[in-house]
Design a protein around this motif. Sequence first.
Motif, PDB file in Angstrom:
ATOM      1  N   ASN A  63      -8.043  29.142 -34.109  1.00 14.27           N
ATOM      2  CA  ASN A  63      -7.762  27.719 -33.918  1.00 14.27           C
ATOM      3  C   ASN A  63      -7.574  27.372 -32.448  1.00 14.27           C
ATOM      4  N   GLU A  64      -7.193  28.347 -31.620  1.00 16.64           N
ATOM      5  CA  GLU A  64      -7.104  28.109 -30.176  1.00 16.64           C
ATOM      6  C   GLU A  64      -8.484  28.158 -29.528  1.00 16.64           C
ATOM      7  N   LEU A  65      -9.306  29.102 -29.952  1.00 17.23           N
ATOM      8  CA  LEU A  65     -10.618  29.283 -29.337  1.00 17.23           C
ATOM      9  C   LEU A  65     -11.593  28.150 -29.653  1.00 17.23           C
ATOM     10  N   ALA A  66     -11.592  27.685 -30.892  1.00 14.61           N
ATOM     11  CA  ALA A  66     -12.592  26.709 -31.335  1.00 14.61           C
ATOM     12  C   ALA A  66     -12.639  25.445 -30.468  1.00 14.61           C
ATOM     13  N   PRO A  67     -11.508  24.759 -30.221  1.00 13.84           N
ATOM     14  CA  PRO A  67     -11.615  23.541 -29.409  1.00 13.84           C
ATOM     15  C   PRO A  67     -11.983  23.812 -27.946  1.00 13.84           C
ATOM     16  N   VAL A  68     -11.527  24.939 -27.408  1.00 15.02           N
ATOM     17  CA  VAL A  68     -11.827  25.256 -26.013  1.00 15.02           C
ATOM     18  C   VAL A  68     -13.324  25.492 -25.827  1.00 15.02           C
ATOM     19  N   LEU A  69     -13.948  26.158 -26.805  1.00 16.28           N
ATOM     20  CA  LEU A  69     -15.359  26.502 -26.711  1.00 16.28           C
ATOM     21  C   LEU A  69     -16.284  25.441 -27.309  1.00 16.28           C
ATOM     22  N   GLY A  70     -15.723  24.495 -28.033  1.00 15.89           N
ATOM     23  CA  GLY A  70     -16.551  23.504 -28.710  1.00 15.89           C
ATOM     24  C   GLY A  70     -17.288  24.120 -29.881  1.00 15.89           C
ATOM     25  N   ALA A  71     -16.692  25.130 -30.473  1.00 18.44           N
ATOM     26  CA  ALA A  71     -17.312  25.838 -31.585  1.00 18.44           C
ATOM     27  C   ALA A  71     -16.574  25.524 -32.880  1.00 18.44           C
ATOM     28  N   GLU A  72     -17.149  25.967 -33.981  1.00 20.23           N
ATOM     29  CA  GLU A  72     -16.510  25.794 -35.285  1.00 20.23           C
ATOM     30  C   GLU A  72     -16.158  27.149 -35.855  1.00 20.23           C
ATOM     31  N   VAL A  73     -14.984  27.222 -36.466  1.00 19.40           N
ATOM     32  CA  VAL A  73     -14.565  28.447 -37.133  1.00 19.40           C
ATOM     33  C   VAL A  73     -15.225  28.451 -38.504  1.00 19.40           C
ATOM     34  N   ILE A  74     -16.066  29.436 -38.735  1.00 19.27           N
ATOM     35  CA  ILE A  74     -16.755  29.543 -40.020  1.00 19.27           C
ATOM     36  C   ILE A  74     -15.862  30.246 -41.025  1.00 19.27           C
ATOM     37  N   GLN A  75     -15.238  31.356 -40.594  1.00 16.35           N
ATOM     38  CA  GLN A  75     -14.332  32.045 -41.489  1.00 16.35           C
ATOM     39  C   GLN A  75     -13.465  33.015 -40.706  1.00 16.35           C
ATOM     40  N   VAL A  76     -12.301  33.301 -41.263  1.00 22.30           N
ATOM     41  CA  VAL A  76     -11.406  34.322 -40.727  1.00 22.30           C
ATOM     42  C   VAL A  76     -11.025  35.218 -41.898  1.00 22.30           C
ATOM     43  N   ILE A  77     -11.455  36.473 -41.818  1.00 21.92           N
ATOM     44  CA  ILE A  77     -11.126  37.433 -42.872  1.00 21.92           C
ATOM     45  C   ILE A  77     -10.486  38.646 -42.211  1.00 21.92           C
ATOM     46  N   GLY A  78      -9.273  38.946 -42.585  1.00 23.90           N
ATOM     47  CA  GLY A  78      -8.578  40.081 -41.994  1.00 23.90           C
ATOM     48  C   GLY A  78      -8.469  39.904 -40.501  1.00 23.90           C
ATOM     49  N   GLY A  79      -9.025  40.844 -39.752  1.00 21.82           N
ATOM     50  CA  GLY A  79      -8.985  40.762 -38.301  1.00 21.82           C
ATOM     51  C   GLY A  79     -10.301  40.325 -37.699  1.00 21.82           C
ATOM     52  N   VAL A  80     -11.147  39.641 -38.478  1.00 20.63           N
ATOM     53  CA  VAL A  80     -12.454  39.228 -37.986  1.00 20.63           C
ATOM     54  C   VAL A  80     -12.577  37.704 -38.020  1.00 20.63           C
ATOM     55  N   ILE A  81     -12.992  37.152 -36.884  1.00 21.63           N
ATOM     56  CA  ILE A  81     -13.218  35.707 -36.756  1.00 21.63           C
ATOM     57  C   ILE A  81     -14.720  35.492 -36.621  1.00 21.63           C
ATOM     58  N   VAL A  82     -15.243  34.511 -37.337  1.00 21.45           N
ATOM     59  CA  VAL A  82     -16.661  34.151 -37.203  1.00 21.45           C
ATOM     60  C   VAL A  82     -16.712  32.751 -36.601  1.00 21.45           C
ATOM     61  N   LEU A  83     -17.382  32.642 -35.436  1.00 22.25           N
ATOM     62  CA  LEU A  83     -17.529  31.360 -34.742  1.00 22.25           C
ATOM     63  C   LEU A  83     -18.999  30.970 -34.679  1.00 22.25           C
ATOM     64  N   ARG A  85     -21.625  27.888 -32.817  1.00 26.96           N
ATOM     65  CA  ARG A  85     -21.853  26.706 -31.981  1.00 26.96           C
ATOM     66  C   ARG A  85     -23.349  26.580 -31.767  1.00 26.96           C
ATOM     67  N   GLU A  86     -23.862  25.380 -31.978  1.00 28.07           N
ATOM     68  CA  GLU A  86     -25.290  25.152 -31.795  1.00 28.07           C
ATOM     69  C   GLU A  86     -25.621  25.256 -30.310  1.00 28.07           C
ATOM     70  N   ALA A  87     -26.717  25.913 -29.997  1.00 29.55           N
ATOM     71  CA  ALA A  87     -27.133  26.093 -28.603  1.00 29.55           C
ATOM     72  C   ALA A  87     -27.599  24.750 -28.038  1.00 29.55           C
ATOM     73  N   ASP A  88     -27.063  24.399 -26.872  1.00 27.38           N
ATOM     74  CA  ASP A  88     -27.430  23.165 -26.196  1.00 27.38           C
ATOM     75  C   ASP A  88     -28.207  23.542 -24.934  1.00 27.38           C
ATOM     76  N   GLU A  89     -29.506  23.277 -24.942  1.00 29.95           N
ATOM     77  CA  GLU A  89     -30.378  23.708 -23.843  1.00 29.95           C
ATOM     78  C   GLU A  89     -29.973  23.086 -22.504  1.00 29.95           C
ATOM     79  N   GLU A  90     -29.517  21.834 -22.522  1.00 32.57           N
ATOM     80  CA  GLU A  90     -29.138  21.167 -21.275  1.00 32.57           C
ATOM     81  C   GLU A  90     -27.930  21.849 -20.637  1.00 32.57           C
ATOM     82  N   ARG A  91     -26.935  22.187 -21.458  1.00 33.10           N
ATOM     83  CA  ARG A  91     -25.730  22.832 -20.932  1.00 33.10           C
ATOM     84  C   ARG A  91     -26.050  24.225 -20.388  1.00 33.10           C
TER      85      ARG A  91
END
Length: 150
Positions: A63-83, A85-91
């Motif tokens: 929940n800390e990483l997602a807003p900083v990176l502009g990504a979405e948390v897909i799932q958190v299972i045990g000690g694994v986080i899945v993030l 973010r759609e690739a933005d060619e301009e950025r």
Amino acid sequence: MTSKERAALRAKANPLEPIIQIGKEGITDNLIAQIDDTLDVRELIKIRVHLETAPKTPKELANELAPVLGAEVIQVIGGVIVLWREADEERIAEKKKKRGAGTAKATAKKKVKIKGMRARQREKEQKNPYAVYDRPRYKNDRDKKQGRNK
């Protein structure tokens, strides 16, 4: 993001291996930069959280990483986080401009022309007139010198 899209991304993330680890230092600027670059390249990543040493739980870290990176948390299972973010060619292009064209070593590459044995011999003969030796110019001349007749 709809639940179907999230489920599809979970299915894609299933075979992936965690490529980033969060340990006792928690979230640092270097870690954020590393995750940001990885998301630009891969879009979908897994992050391993070392449960024994991490300062916070995996959900809190996600929940800390997602807003900083502009990504979405897909799932958190045990000690694994899945993030994700759609690739933005301009950025990505802006990042590359900020970094520069590359290292000085990469831009200062020399163009090397590979010379054959004859070209090297000609250069040697031009520099040193005593280096000239009687070499045949054509195949027929060589055959004549060696005493071969056709």
